[in-house]
Design a protein around this motif. Structure first.
Motif, PDB file in Angstrom:
ATOM      1  N   LEU A   1       0.872  -1.177   0.000  1.00 18.25           N
ATOM      2  CA  LEU A   1       0.000   0.000   0.000  1.00 18.25           C
ATOM      3  C   LEU A   1       0.905   1.222   0.000  1.00 18.25           C
ATOM      4  CD1 LEU A   1      -2.754  -1.068   2.573  1.00 18.25           C
ATOM      5  CD2 LEU A   1      -2.471  -1.695   0.172  1.00 18.25           C
ATOM      6  N   LEU A   2       0.904   1.951  -1.106  1.00 21.35           N
ATOM      7  CA  LEU A   2       1.875   3.017  -1.334  1.00 21.35           C
ATOM      8  C   LEU A   2       1.282   4.402  -1.110  1.00 21.35           C
ATOM      9  CD1 LEU A   2       3.476   1.657  -4.637  1.00 21.35           C
ATOM     10  CD2 LEU A   2       4.159   1.174  -2.268  1.00 21.35           C
ATOM     11  N   HIS A   3       2.128   5.308  -0.614  1.00 22.87           N
ATOM     12  CA  HIS A   3       1.752   6.719  -0.529  1.00 22.87           C
ATOM     13  C   HIS A   3       1.795   7.331  -1.931  1.00 22.87           C
ATOM     14  CE1 HIS A   3       1.869   6.405   3.778  1.00 22.87           C
ATOM     15  NE2 HIS A   3       3.170   6.130   3.802  1.00 22.87           N
ATOM     16  N   ASP A   4       1.337   8.572  -2.042  1.00 23.64           N
ATOM     17  CA  ASP A   4       1.325   9.249  -3.348  1.00 23.64           C
ATOM     18  C   ASP A   4       2.721   9.394  -3.933  1.00 23.64           C
ATOM     19  OD1 ASP A   4      -1.404   9.481  -3.358  1.00 23.64           O
ATOM     20  OD2 ASP A   4      -1.441  11.530  -2.570  1.00 23.64           O
ATOM     21  N   ASP A   5       3.743   9.477  -3.060  1.00 26.03           N
ATOM     22  CA  ASP A   5       5.103   9.632  -3.565  1.00 26.03           C
ATOM     23  C   ASP A   5       5.763   8.303  -3.916  1.00 26.03           C
ATOM     24  OD1 ASP A   5       5.586   8.532  -1.110  1.00 26.03           O
ATOM     25  OD2 ASP A   5       6.758  10.209  -0.317  1.00 26.03           O
ATOM     26  N   GLY A   6       5.013   7.194  -3.809  1.00 22.63           N
ATOM     27  CA  GLY A   6       5.534   5.887  -4.177  1.00 22.63           C
ATOM     28  C   GLY A   6       6.201   5.124  -3.062  1.00 22.63           C
ATOM     29  N   THR A   7       6.334   5.714  -1.888  1.00 22.23           N
ATOM     30  CA  THR A   7       6.943   5.009  -0.760  1.00 22.23           C
ATOM     31  C   THR A   7       5.900   4.133  -0.076  1.00 22.23           C
ATOM     32  OG1 THR A   7       6.470   6.854   0.737  1.00 22.23           O
ATOM     33  CG2 THR A   7       8.617   6.841  -0.380  1.00 22.23           C
ATOM     34  N   PRO A   8       6.332   2.995   0.489  1.00 19.27           N
ATOM     35  CA  PRO A   8       5.369   2.078   1.116  1.00 19.27           C
ATOM     36  C   PRO A   8       4.913   2.571   2.480  1.00 19.27           C
ATOM     37  CG  PRO A   8       7.588   1.228   1.366  1.00 19.27           C
ATOM     38  CD  PRO A   8       7.706   2.457   0.499  1.00 19.27           C
ATOM     39  N   GLY A   9       3.630   2.436   2.740  1.00 17.80           N
ATOM     40  CA  GLY A   9       3.078   2.757   4.055  1.00 17.80           C
ATOM     41  C   GLY A   9       2.750   1.507   4.839  1.00 17.80           C
ATOM     42  N   TRP A  10       2.190   0.522   4.152  1.00 17.66           N
ATOM     43  CA  TRP A  10       1.862  -0.775   4.744  1.00 17.66           C
ATOM     44  C   TRP A  10       2.113  -1.859   3.705  1.00 17.66           C
ATOM     45  CZ3 TRP A  10      -0.691   3.599   5.974  1.00 17.66           C
ATOM     46  CH2 TRP A  10      -1.010   3.840   7.316  1.00 17.66           C
ATOM     47  N   LEU A  11       2.306  -3.081   4.187  1.00 16.13           N
ATOM     48  CA  LEU A  11       2.305  -4.254   3.331  1.00 16.13           C
ATOM     49  C   LEU A  11       1.188  -5.165   3.815  1.00 16.13           C
ATOM     50  CD1 LEU A  11       6.136  -4.923   3.132  1.00 16.13           C
ATOM     51  CD2 LEU A  11       4.698  -3.892   1.387  1.00 16.13           C
ATOM     52  N   ALA A  12       0.390  -5.658   2.891  1.00 12.26           N
ATOM     53  CA  ALA A  12      -0.755  -6.496   3.234  1.00 12.26           C
ATOM     54  C   ALA A  12      -0.570  -7.886   2.640  1.00 12.26           C
ATOM     55  CB  ALA A  12      -2.048  -5.867   2.703  1.00 12.26           C
ATOM     56  N   SER A  13      -0.640  -8.901   3.492  1.00 11.68           N
ATOM     57  CA  SER A  13      -0.565 -10.289   3.047  1.00 11.68           C
ATOM     58  C   SER A  13      -1.967 -10.890   3.159  1.00 11.68           C
ATOM     59  CB  SER A  13       0.424 -11.078   3.914  1.00 11.68           C
ATOM     60  OG  SER A  13       0.493 -12.422   3.497  1.00 11.68           O
ATOM     61  N   VAL A  14      -2.560 -11.191   2.011  1.00 13.02           N
ATOM     62  CA  VAL A  14      -3.955 -11.615   1.962  1.00 13.02           C
ATOM     63  C   VAL A  14      -4.054 -13.136   2.016  1.00 13.02           C
ATOM     64  CG1 VAL A  14      -6.087 -11.558   0.609  1.00 13.02           C
ATOM     65  CG2 VAL A  14      -4.558  -9.569   0.619  1.00 13.02           C
ATOM     66  N   ASP A  15      -4.816 -13.642   2.976  1.00 11.44           N
ATOM     67  CA  ASP A  15      -5.080 -15.075   3.111  1.00 11.44           C
ATOM     68  C   ASP A  15      -6.553 -15.297   2.797  1.00 11.44           C
ATOM     69  OD1 ASP A  15      -5.584 -17.693   3.896  1.00 11.44           O
ATOM     70  OD2 ASP A  15      -4.268 -17.597   5.642  1.00 11.44           O
ATOM     71  N   THR A  16      -6.846 -15.696   1.558  1.00  9.22           N
ATOM     72  CA  THR A  16      -8.241 -15.859   1.143  1.00  9.22           C
ATOM     73  C   THR A  16      -8.892 -17.056   1.812  1.00  9.22           C
ATOM     74  OG1 THR A  16      -7.498 -17.115  -0.798  1.00  9.22           O
ATOM     75  CG2 THR A  16      -7.841 -14.749  -1.075  1.00  9.22           C
ATOM     76  N   THR A  17      -8.094 -18.071   2.147  1.00 13.81           N
ATOM     77  CA  THR A  17      -8.655 -19.277   2.769  1.00 13.81           C
ATOM     78  C   THR A  17      -9.181 -18.976   4.163  1.00 13.81           C
ATOM     79  OG1 THR A  17      -7.118 -20.663   1.518  1.00 13.81           O
ATOM     80  CG2 THR A  17      -8.167 -21.651   3.467  1.00 13.81           C
ATOM     81  N   GLN A  18      -8.390 -18.247   4.953  1.00 12.72           N
ATOM     82  CA  GLN A  18      -8.790 -17.926   6.317  1.00 12.72           C
ATOM     83  C   GLN A  18      -9.610 -16.638   6.403  1.00 12.72           C
ATOM     84  OE1 GLN A  18      -8.179 -19.933   8.931  1.00 12.72           O
ATOM     85  NE2 GLN A  18      -7.176 -21.392   7.555  1.00 12.72           N
ATOM     86  N   GLY A  19      -9.647 -15.877   5.295  1.00 12.48           N
ATOM     87  CA  GLY A  19     -10.374 -14.615   5.336  1.00 12.48           C
ATOM     88  C   GLY A  19      -9.696 -13.590   6.229  1.00 12.48           C
ATOM     89  N   LYS A  20      -8.366 -13.502   6.118  1.00 18.49           N
ATOM     90  CA  LYS A  20      -7.606 -12.581   6.959  1.00 18.49           C
ATOM     91  C   LYS A  20      -6.607 -11.803   6.116  1.00 18.49           C
ATOM     92  CE  LYS A  20      -7.891 -15.402  11.168  1.00 18.49           C
ATOM     93  NZ  LYS A  20      -7.104 -16.085  12.230  1.00 18.49           N
ATOM     94  N   VAL A  21      -6.243 -10.630   6.621  1.00 18.05           N
ATOM     95  CA  VAL A  21      -5.214  -9.810   5.987  1.00 18.05           C
ATOM     96  C   VAL A  21      -4.191  -9.438   7.053  1.00 18.05           C
ATOM     97  CG1 VAL A  21      -4.691  -7.700   4.720  1.00 18.05           C
ATOM     98  CG2 VAL A  21      -6.879  -8.865   4.345  1.00 18.05           C
ATOM     99  N   LEU A  22      -2.954  -9.882   6.858  1.00 18.30           N
ATOM    100  CA  LEU A  22      -1.885  -9.501   7.762  1.00 18.30           C
ATOM    101  C   LEU A  22      -1.363  -8.136   7.340  1.00 18.30           C
ATOM    102  CD1 LEU A  22       0.247 -10.027   9.988  1.00 18.30           C
ATOM    103  CD2 LEU A  22       1.644 -11.138   8.226  1.00 18.30           C
ATOM    104  N   MET A  23      -1.457  -7.147   8.218  1.00 14.91           N
ATOM    105  CA  MET A  23      -1.008  -5.785   7.929  1.00 14.91           C
ATOM    106  C   MET A  23       0.322  -5.527   8.620  1.00 14.91           C
ATOM    107  SD  MET A  23      -3.298  -4.437   5.942  1.00 14.91           S
ATOM    108  CE  MET A  23      -2.845  -2.699   6.046  1.00 14.91           C
ATOM    109  N   VAL A  24       1.328  -5.182   7.834  1.00 12.30           N
ATOM    110  CA  VAL A  24       2.655  -4.866   8.367  1.00 12.30           C
ATOM    111  C   VAL A  24       2.968  -3.422   8.004  1.00 12.30           C
ATOM    112  CG1 VAL A  24       5.102  -5.452   8.372  1.00 12.30           C
ATOM    113  CG2 VAL A  24       3.389  -7.257   8.089  1.00 12.30           C
ATOM    114  N   PRO A  25       2.942  -2.509   8.986  1.00  9.85           N
ATOM    115  CA  PRO A  25       3.197  -1.102   8.671  1.00  9.85           C
ATOM    116  C   PRO A  25       4.688  -0.806   8.581  1.00  9.85           C
ATOM    117  CG  PRO A  25       2.746  -1.325  11.004  1.00  9.85           C
ATOM    118  CD  PRO A  25       2.597  -2.714  10.406  1.00  9.85           C
ATOM    119  N   VAL A  26       5.043   0.143   7.740  1.00  9.05           N
ATOM    120  CA  VAL A  26       6.361   0.757   7.812  1.00  9.05           C
ATOM    121  C   VAL A  26       6.209   1.864   8.861  1.00  9.05           C
ATOM    122  CG1 VAL A  26       8.115   2.079   6.584  1.00  9.05           C
ATOM    123  CG2 VAL A  26       6.891   0.228   5.416  1.00  9.05           C
TER     124      VAL A  26
END
Length: 261
Positions: free
Chosen positions: A156-181
């Motif tokens: 998940l990128l800011h307008d300047d292209g730098t990362p704000g968060w990384l999201a790891s999507v698990d469709t089987t469990q219906g969960k999203v692991l959010m890792v912030p910078v």
């Protein structure tokens, strides 16, 4: 849940597992007191020491791709002193002490590593061993995909292209692991809120997210069908209690397309 509550949580509210603690040590994100505690554990716990070595091996290829750059001879001792680390003469060199680690991609590489190796296996107690029982032989079935398989990562990128968060999507469990910078809190007291936006659809709130702790967001059953390629994950700034009536009111500060599912 207020965003301040998330700051003190590590995933499901439990203390970090041995594997995650070893990863945080290798990534160099622990304070001096915590680092000293972990170093004592490395010396007394061979199993934990092996986890640290495994983390170093996982990150090594990423650091090799960054290359190296000459730095002034006085810089590293000054950094060690400011962080409260022992002098280089008394400490065994670790992976983060290489110059490549201090280049501009450090924060993103660290967050990516956490997502890539995050495994629920280390956060759950081992299943009890039962006594052997007689069974009727049956036709072997194909093994299921391991639970700890790496999940796709959506930056998940800011307008300047730098990362704000990384999201790891698990469709089987219906969960999203959010890792912030890690980033400073909003000066106006607003909190980041995560939205799932289906292609051609309206934003649906997945709740507030942390700015400095990795944690898991549960996706409601009614929204799991939208966890597909082409949907968007976005972060807006909302009141600390969440967007009123489930409608985004603040600016979008980061977003990314879900892909490679």
């Amino acid at each position: 849940m207020n965003i301040r509550d998330l700051h003190d949580l590590h995933d499901d509210g439990e203390p970090p597992s041995a594997d995650i603690l070893a990863g945080e040590y290798v990534l160099g994100v622990l304070d001096a007191a915590r680092r000293a505690e972990v170093e004592r554990r490395i010396a007394s716990d061979p199993g934990f020491g092996r986890l640290v070595t495994q983390w170093e091996n996982r990150l090594a290829p990423m650091l090799e791709s960054l290359g190296t750059e000459a730095v002034p001879a006085h810089l590293w001792p000054r950094i060690r002193t400011s962080l409260g680390w022992p002098s280089a003469a008394t400490a065994s060199p670790r992976l983060w002490q290489r110059t490549g680690f201090w280049q501009g991609m450090t924060a993103l590489a660290a967050a990516l590593a956490l997502v890539a190796v995050f495994s629920r296996r280390d956060l759950e107690p081992a299943a009890p061993v039962s006594s052997p029982v007689a069974v009727t032989p049956s036709t072997p079935t194909a093994p299921a995909e391991p639970e700890q398989a790496t999940k796709p990562v959506t930056p998940l990128l800011h307008d300047d292209g730098t990362p704000g968060w990384l999201a790891s999507v698990d469709t089987t469990q219906g969960k999203v692991l959010m890792v912030p910078v890690p980033a400073p809190a909003d000066a106006a007291g607003r909190a980041p809120e995560l939205w799932l936006i289906p292609a051609g659809g309206a934003p649906r709130s997945l709740g507030l997210v942390s700015i400095n702790r990795a944690h898991t967001v549960a996706v409601p059953d009614t929204l799991r069908d939208a966890l597909v390629n082409g949907s968007v994950l976005a972060i807006t700034l909302e009141p600390s209690t969440g967007a009123p009536q489930g409608i985004p009111t603040g600016p979008i500060i980061a977003k990314g397309d879900i892909a490679n599912l």
